[in-house]
Design a protein around this motif. Structure first.
Motif, PDB file in Angstrom:
ATOM      1  N   MET A 163    -102.600  -4.234 146.883  1.00  0.00           N
ATOM      2  CA  MET A 163    -102.684  -5.288 145.904  1.00  0.00           C
ATOM      3  C   MET A 163    -102.817  -4.678 144.516  1.00  0.00           C
ATOM      4  SD  MET A 163    -104.936  -8.236 147.856  1.00  0.00           S
ATOM      5  CE  MET A 163    -105.353  -8.885 146.299  1.00  0.00           C
ATOM      6  N   LYS A 164    -102.276  -5.402 143.535  1.00  0.00           N
ATOM      7  CA  LYS A 164    -102.321  -4.894 142.174  1.00  0.00           C
ATOM      8  C   LYS A 164    -102.388  -6.060 141.202  1.00  0.00           C
ATOM      9  CE  LYS A 164     -97.322  -4.426 142.290  1.00  0.00           C
ATOM     10  NZ  LYS A 164     -96.199  -3.518 142.220  1.00  0.00           N
ATOM     11  N   GLU A 165    -102.846  -5.758 139.988  1.00  0.00           N
ATOM     12  CA  GLU A 165    -102.910  -6.757 138.939  1.00  0.00           C
ATOM     13  C   GLU A 165    -102.421  -6.140 137.637  1.00  0.00           C
ATOM     14  OE1 GLU A 165    -107.649  -6.196 137.901  1.00  0.00           O
ATOM     15  OE2 GLU A 165    -107.043  -7.810 139.256  1.00  0.00           O
ATOM     16  N   GLN A 166    -102.085  -6.997 136.674  1.00  0.00           N
ATOM     17  CA  GLN A 166    -101.546  -6.512 135.405  1.00  0.00           C
ATOM     18  C   GLN A 166    -102.616  -6.504 134.334  1.00  0.00           C
ATOM     19  OE1 GLN A 166     -98.215  -8.781 133.991  1.00  0.00           O
ATOM     20  NE2 GLN A 166     -96.808  -7.103 134.289  1.00  0.00           N
ATOM     21  N   THR A 167    -102.553  -5.513 133.436  1.00  0.00           N
ATOM     22  CA  THR A 167    -103.442  -5.438 132.288  1.00  0.00           C
ATOM     23  C   THR A 167    -102.708  -4.742 131.153  1.00  0.00           C
ATOM     24  OG1 THR A 167    -105.662  -4.831 131.565  1.00  0.00           O
ATOM     25  CG2 THR A 167    -104.504  -3.250 132.955  1.00  0.00           C
ATOM     26  N   GLU A 168    -103.291  -4.759 129.967  1.00  0.00           N
ATOM     27  CA  GLU A 168    -102.692  -4.076 128.820  1.00  0.00           C
ATOM     28  C   GLU A 168    -103.097  -2.614 128.824  1.00  0.00           C
ATOM     29  OE1 GLU A 168    -103.416  -5.890 125.065  1.00  0.00           O
ATOM     30  OE2 GLU A 168    -102.475  -7.769 125.628  1.00  0.00           O
ATOM     31  N   VAL A 169    -102.203  -1.770 128.319  1.00  0.00           N
ATOM     32  CA  VAL A 169    -102.468  -0.332 128.266  1.00  0.00           C
ATOM     33  C   VAL A 169    -103.687  -0.045 127.396  1.00  0.00           C
ATOM     34  CG1 VAL A 169    -101.520   1.892 127.538  1.00  0.00           C
ATOM     35  CG2 VAL A 169    -100.063   0.253 128.712  1.00  0.00           C
ATOM     36  N   GLY A 170    -103.870  -0.790 126.327  1.00  0.00           N
ATOM     37  CA  GLY A 170    -104.993  -0.580 125.414  1.00  0.00           C
ATOM     38  C   GLY A 170    -106.353  -0.841 126.033  1.00  0.00           C
ATOM     39  N   LYS A 171    -106.421  -1.576 127.143  1.00  0.00           N
ATOM     40  CA  LYS A 171    -107.692  -1.900 127.792  1.00  0.00           C
ATOM     41  C   LYS A 171    -108.091  -0.897 128.864  1.00  0.00           C
ATOM     42  CE  LYS A 171    -107.304  -6.831 126.955  1.00  0.00           C
ATOM     43  NZ  LYS A 171    -107.226  -8.173 127.553  1.00  0.00           N
ATOM     44  N   LEU A 172    -107.232   0.072 129.171  1.00  0.00           N
ATOM     45  CA  LEU A 172    -107.534   1.063 130.205  1.00  0.00           C
ATOM     46  C   LEU A 172    -108.613   2.033 129.735  1.00  0.00           C
ATOM     47  CD1 LEU A 172    -103.937   1.899 131.439  1.00  0.00           C
ATOM     48  CD2 LEU A 172    -105.621   0.461 132.568  1.00  0.00           C
ATOM     49  N   LYS A 173    -109.387   2.561 130.674  1.00  0.00           N
ATOM     50  CA  LYS A 173    -110.447   3.521 130.362  1.00  0.00           C
ATOM     51  C   LYS A 173    -110.367   4.702 131.319  1.00  0.00           C
ATOM     52  CE  LYS A 173    -113.549  -0.014 128.703  1.00  0.00           C
ATOM     53  NZ  LYS A 173    -114.774  -0.759 128.926  1.00  0.00           N
ATOM     54  N   GLU A 174    -110.948   5.817 130.912  1.00  0.00           N
ATOM     55  CA  GLU A 174    -110.972   7.016 131.752  1.00  0.00           C
ATOM     56  C   GLU A 174    -111.806   6.745 133.007  1.00  0.00           C
ATOM     57  OE1 GLU A 174    -112.168  10.501 129.612  1.00  0.00           O
ATOM     58  OE2 GLU A 174    -110.741  10.117 128.010  1.00  0.00           O
ATOM     59  N   GLY A 175    -111.345   7.295 134.143  1.00  0.00           N
ATOM     60  CA  GLY A 175    -112.046   7.116 135.409  1.00  0.00           C
ATOM     61  C   GLY A 175    -111.570   5.907 136.194  1.00  0.00           C
ATOM     62  N   ARG A 176    -110.798   5.023 135.563  1.00  0.00           N
ATOM     63  CA  ARG A 176    -110.257   3.858 136.250  1.00  0.00           C
ATOM     64  C   ARG A 176    -108.942   4.222 136.920  1.00  0.00           C
ATOM     65  NH1 ARG A 176    -112.580  -0.944 133.737  1.00  0.00           N
ATOM     66  NH2 ARG A 176    -114.772  -0.404 133.647  1.00  0.00           N
ATOM     67  N   TYR A 177    -108.356   3.282 137.639  1.00  0.00           N
ATOM     68  CA  TYR A 177    -107.118   3.526 138.366  1.00  0.00           C
ATOM     69  C   TYR A 177    -105.939   2.866 137.670  1.00  0.00           C
ATOM     70  CZ  TYR A 177    -110.411   4.751 142.039  1.00  0.00           C
ATOM     71  OH  TYR A 177    -111.428   5.317 142.760  1.00  0.00           O
ATOM     72  N   VAL A 178    -104.739   3.468 137.827  1.00  0.00           N
ATOM     73  CA  VAL A 178    -103.497   2.941 137.283  1.00  0.00           C
ATOM     74  C   VAL A 178    -102.366   3.327 138.229  1.00  0.00           C
ATOM     75  CG1 VAL A 178    -102.966   4.961 135.860  1.00  0.00           C
ATOM     76  CG2 VAL A 178    -102.173   2.721 135.143  1.00  0.00           C
TER      77      VAL A 178
END
Length: 127
Positions: A1-16
């Motif tokens: 499963m996956k969801e969409q988000t903006e690139v600017g909201k990503l943080k280190e240690g999270r998944y992409v």
């Protein structure tokens, strides 16, 4: 499963998701917007299941997919070489995983071990 988000909201240690692989973000570098362009973000990540290093450059306002990675526990039923048979502790389903040689020594039959699931792939989380 996956969801969409903006690139600017990503943080280190999270998944992409990069190249259809679940990756852990190791660093994010954002550049300032130029005269005729928008701000860009460079994301350096390492594959969660294959260990490969990947990087992408996209505008900060672009949409990107983020996987839903779950951490679960399973009991080790049997060990045969590099193949470990596990039973999920939530629904009692059984499955087999191939484990690297350095992690085989850390697990024993009857022991409960954590594992990660994401995009239909599984991996033991033995530390």
């Amino acid at each position: 499963m996956k969801e969409q988000t903006e690139v600017g909201k990503l943080k280190e240690g999270r998944y992409v998701i990069i190249d259809d692989e679940v990756c852990v973000i190791k660093s994010i570098t954002k550049s300032k917007p130029g005269k005729h362009g928008s701000a860009k973000a460079r994301i350096d990540a390492i594959g969660l299941f294959d260990g490969q290093k990947r990087s992408i450059v996209q505008p900060v306002s672009a949409k990107i997919y983020v996987p839903i990675v779950e951490r679960k526990t399973a009991q080790v039923l049997s060990i045969a070489g590099n193949v470990v048979q596990l039973m999920n502790m939530d629904d009692y389903s059984t499955f087999e995983l191939t484990v690297p040689d350095e992690d085989i020594a850390k697990i024993k039959e009857g022991q409960e071990v954590p594992y990660l699931t994401g995009l239909g792939k599984m991996r033991l989380d033995v530390r």
